[in-house]
Design a protein around this motif. Structure first.
Motif, PDB file in Angstrom:
ATOM      1  N   ARG A 224       0.784  -1.131  -0.076  1.00  0.00           N
ATOM      2  CA  ARG A 224       0.049   0.046   0.033  1.00  0.00           C
ATOM      3  C   ARG A 224       0.959   1.307  -0.115  1.00  0.00           C
ATOM      4  O   ARG A 224       0.421   2.162  -0.550  1.00  0.00           O
ATOM      5  CB  ARG A 224      -1.049   0.055   1.243  1.00  0.00           C
ATOM      6  N   LEU A 225       2.171   1.112   0.498  1.00  0.00           N
ATOM      7  CA  LEU A 225       3.104   2.347   0.336  1.00  0.00           C
ATOM      8  C   LEU A 225       3.725   2.628  -0.771  1.00  0.00           C
ATOM      9  O   LEU A 225       4.655   3.170  -1.065  1.00  0.00           O
ATOM     10  CB  LEU A 225       3.996   2.303   1.545  1.00  0.00           C
ATOM     11  N   ARG A 226       3.524   1.332  -1.730  1.00  0.00           N
ATOM     12  CA  ARG A 226       4.003   1.242  -3.048  1.00  0.00           C
ATOM     13  C   ARG A 226       5.760   1.182  -2.848  1.00  0.00           C
ATOM     14  O   ARG A 226       6.560   1.846  -3.511  1.00  0.00           O
ATOM     15  CB  ARG A 226       3.730   2.335  -3.788  1.00  0.00           C
ATOM     16  N   THR A 227       6.110   0.444  -1.866  1.00  0.00           N
ATOM     17  CA  THR A 227       7.597   0.335  -1.698  1.00  0.00           C
ATOM     18  C   THR A 227       8.043  -0.982  -2.708  1.00  0.00           C
ATOM     19  O   THR A 227       7.143  -1.613  -3.201  1.00  0.00           O
ATOM     20  CB  THR A 227       7.955  -0.015  -0.482  1.00  0.00           C
ATOM     21  N   ALA A 228       9.172  -1.178  -2.960  1.00  0.00           N
ATOM     22  CA  ALA A 228       9.718  -2.192  -3.701  1.00  0.00           C
ATOM     23  C   ALA A 228      10.274  -3.181  -2.803  1.00  0.00           C
ATOM     24  O   ALA A 228      10.900  -4.226  -3.243  1.00  0.00           O
ATOM     25  CB  ALA A 228      10.993  -1.498  -4.506  1.00  0.00           C
ATOM     26  N   VAL A 229       9.946  -3.365  -1.182  1.00  0.00           N
ATOM     27  CA  VAL A 229      10.160  -4.605  -0.635  1.00  0.00           C
ATOM     28  C   VAL A 229       9.288  -5.481  -0.874  1.00  0.00           C
ATOM     29  O   VAL A 229       8.136  -5.360  -0.723  1.00  0.00           O
ATOM     30  CB  VAL A 229      10.408  -3.854   0.829  1.00  0.00           C
ATOM     31  N   ARG A 230       9.777  -6.792  -0.973  1.00  0.00           N
ATOM     32  CA  ARG A 230       9.037  -8.010  -1.222  1.00  0.00           C
ATOM     33  C   ARG A 230       8.979  -8.840   0.319  1.00  0.00           C
ATOM     34  O   ARG A 230       9.848  -8.808   0.853  1.00  0.00           O
ATOM     35  CB  ARG A 230       9.435  -8.867  -2.157  1.00  0.00           C
ATOM     36  N   THR A 231       7.808  -9.462   0.383  1.00  0.00           N
ATOM     37  CA  THR A 231       7.888 -10.286   1.549  1.00  0.00           C
ATOM     38  C   THR A 231       7.851 -11.936   0.908  1.00  0.00           C
ATOM     39  O   THR A 231       7.086 -12.224   0.061  1.00  0.00           O
ATOM     40  CB  THR A 231       6.532 -10.281   2.484  1.00  0.00           C
ATOM     41  N   VAL A 232       8.790 -12.669   1.446  1.00  0.00           N
ATOM     42  CA  VAL A 232       9.147 -13.906   0.936  1.00  0.00           C
ATOM     43  C   VAL A 232       8.998 -15.069   2.170  1.00  0.00           C
ATOM     44  O   VAL A 232       9.960 -14.595   2.949  1.00  0.00           O
ATOM     45  CB  VAL A 232      10.306 -13.897  -0.101  1.00  0.00           C
ATOM     46  N   HIS A 233       8.476 -15.915   2.094  1.00  0.00           N
ATOM     47  CA  HIS A 233       8.536 -17.080   3.343  1.00  0.00           C
ATOM     48  C   HIS A 233       9.892 -17.606   3.472  1.00  0.00           C
ATOM     49  O   HIS A 233      10.438 -17.843   2.139  1.00  0.00           O
ATOM     50  CB  HIS A 233       7.539 -18.115   2.869  1.00  0.00           C
ATOM     51  N   LEU A 234      10.450 -17.872   4.516  1.00  0.00           N
ATOM     52  CA  LEU A 234      11.915 -18.509   4.476  1.00  0.00           C
ATOM     53  C   LEU A 234      11.938 -19.808   3.798  1.00  0.00           C
ATOM     54  O   LEU A 234      12.933 -20.047   3.256  1.00  0.00           O
ATOM     55  CB  LEU A 234      11.774 -18.862   6.105  1.00  0.00           C
ATOM     56  N   ALA A 235      10.888 -20.796   3.726  1.00  0.00           N
ATOM     57  CA  ALA A 235      10.962 -21.782   2.721  1.00  0.00           C
ATOM     58  C   ALA A 235      11.335 -21.401   1.558  1.00  0.00           C
ATOM     59  O   ALA A 235      12.002 -22.392   0.923  1.00  0.00           O
ATOM     60  CB  ALA A 235       9.761 -22.803   2.971  1.00  0.00           C
ATOM     61  N   GLU A 236      10.832 -20.572   0.811  1.00  0.00           N
ATOM     62  CA  GLU A 236      11.212 -20.164  -0.416  1.00  0.00           C
ATOM     63  C   GLU A 236      12.618 -19.619  -0.553  1.00  0.00           C
ATOM     64  O   GLU A 236      13.216 -19.924  -1.669  1.00  0.00           O
ATOM     65  CB  GLU A 236      10.203 -19.055  -0.982  1.00  0.00           C
TER      66      GLU A 236
END
Length: 242
Positions: A224-236
């Motif tokens: 929603r803040l339009r940042t470039a940071v992604r969230t990725v699960h540890l398993a991935e």
């Protein structure tokens, strides 16, 4: 080793890549992974909102589904925390001592992914390659219920190409808390704002965690803040090799 995968509700319905990555990783490490199709919810949502009686059938189903498993692995500290700390208690409160005993037995063989890799397999280097700047959020249940400690960090430090940066105030909650985010929306939003500020201060490309629920909360805010940071699960991350 023959490993039974407990995918969890969120992975099954919203974040399937976390479960798929868990399978890829364990198979790459030489283990057979099975997926019992009878599995459903761990009942954490019911118990945490006061519906213990309604949770009993789900505890019974989980216990029956994984009764014969040598080990059960889930990509979720939150769900494993519920299984270990709630299932037997819920069954006992309902007066079903046989179920309570069986639930305790299965719970003792149920592991969060980083626990399984380090405590059972004795591994820290799983052969992963992930060329990104990453920060790690230790989710509340994995930190306080399971006490996984630095296991996820030990695994991340061995990932080739990965630059691990410390998250300020890492142990602070992200504000999700299941229905807490709905019933206490203003407080949840304020907690999320703090967490996002700390994530952004690291300059990381990726924020990782062992629970998709927290990643959904943090990732939603960051998008929603339009940042470039992604969230990725540890398993991935641990399953990545190229």
């Amino acid at each position: 080793m023959r490993v039974a995968l407990f995918a969890t509700c969120l992975a099954d319905t919203v974040y399937p890549e976390a479960a798929k990555a868990t399978v890829r990783l364990l198979e790459r490490l030489g283990h057979e992974v099975v997926f019992p199709p009878e599995q459903t919810c761990c009942a954490q949502m019911h118990v945490n909102t006061g519906y213990q009686r309604e949770a009993v059938p789900l505890v019974r189903r989980y216990t029956r589904t994984f009764a014969e498993a040598e080990v059960v692995v889930a990509p979720s500290g939150s769900c494993v925390g519920s299984i270990r700390h709630q299932h037997a208690i819920v069954a006992a409160a309902a007066g079903d001592t046989a179920l309570a005993d069986a639930a305790a037995s299965v719970a003792a063989r149920t592991y969060e992914l980083s626990e399984f890799l380090i405590d059972v397999l004795g591994l820290e280097d799983v052969g992963a390659y992930y060329p990104h700047r990453v920060t790690y959020h230790p989710t509340c249940h994995s930190l306080r219920m399971l006490r996984v400690g630095d296991r996820p960090l030990r695994l991340l430090r061995q990932v080739r190409g990965l630059e691990l940066v410390e998250l300020p105030a890492a142990e602070q909650c992200c504000g999700f808390g299941g229905t807490f985010a709905i019933k206490n929306a203003a407080t949840s939003t304020a907690m999320l704002a703090d967490k996002m500020r700390h994530v952004l201060s690291t300059g990381a490309d990726v924020c990782t965690a062992g629970d998709t629920s927290c990643l959904m909360q943090i990732g939603g805010g960051l998008s929603r803040l339009r940042t470039a940071v992604r969230t990725v699960h540890l398993a991935e991350i641990l399953a990545a090799t190229a």
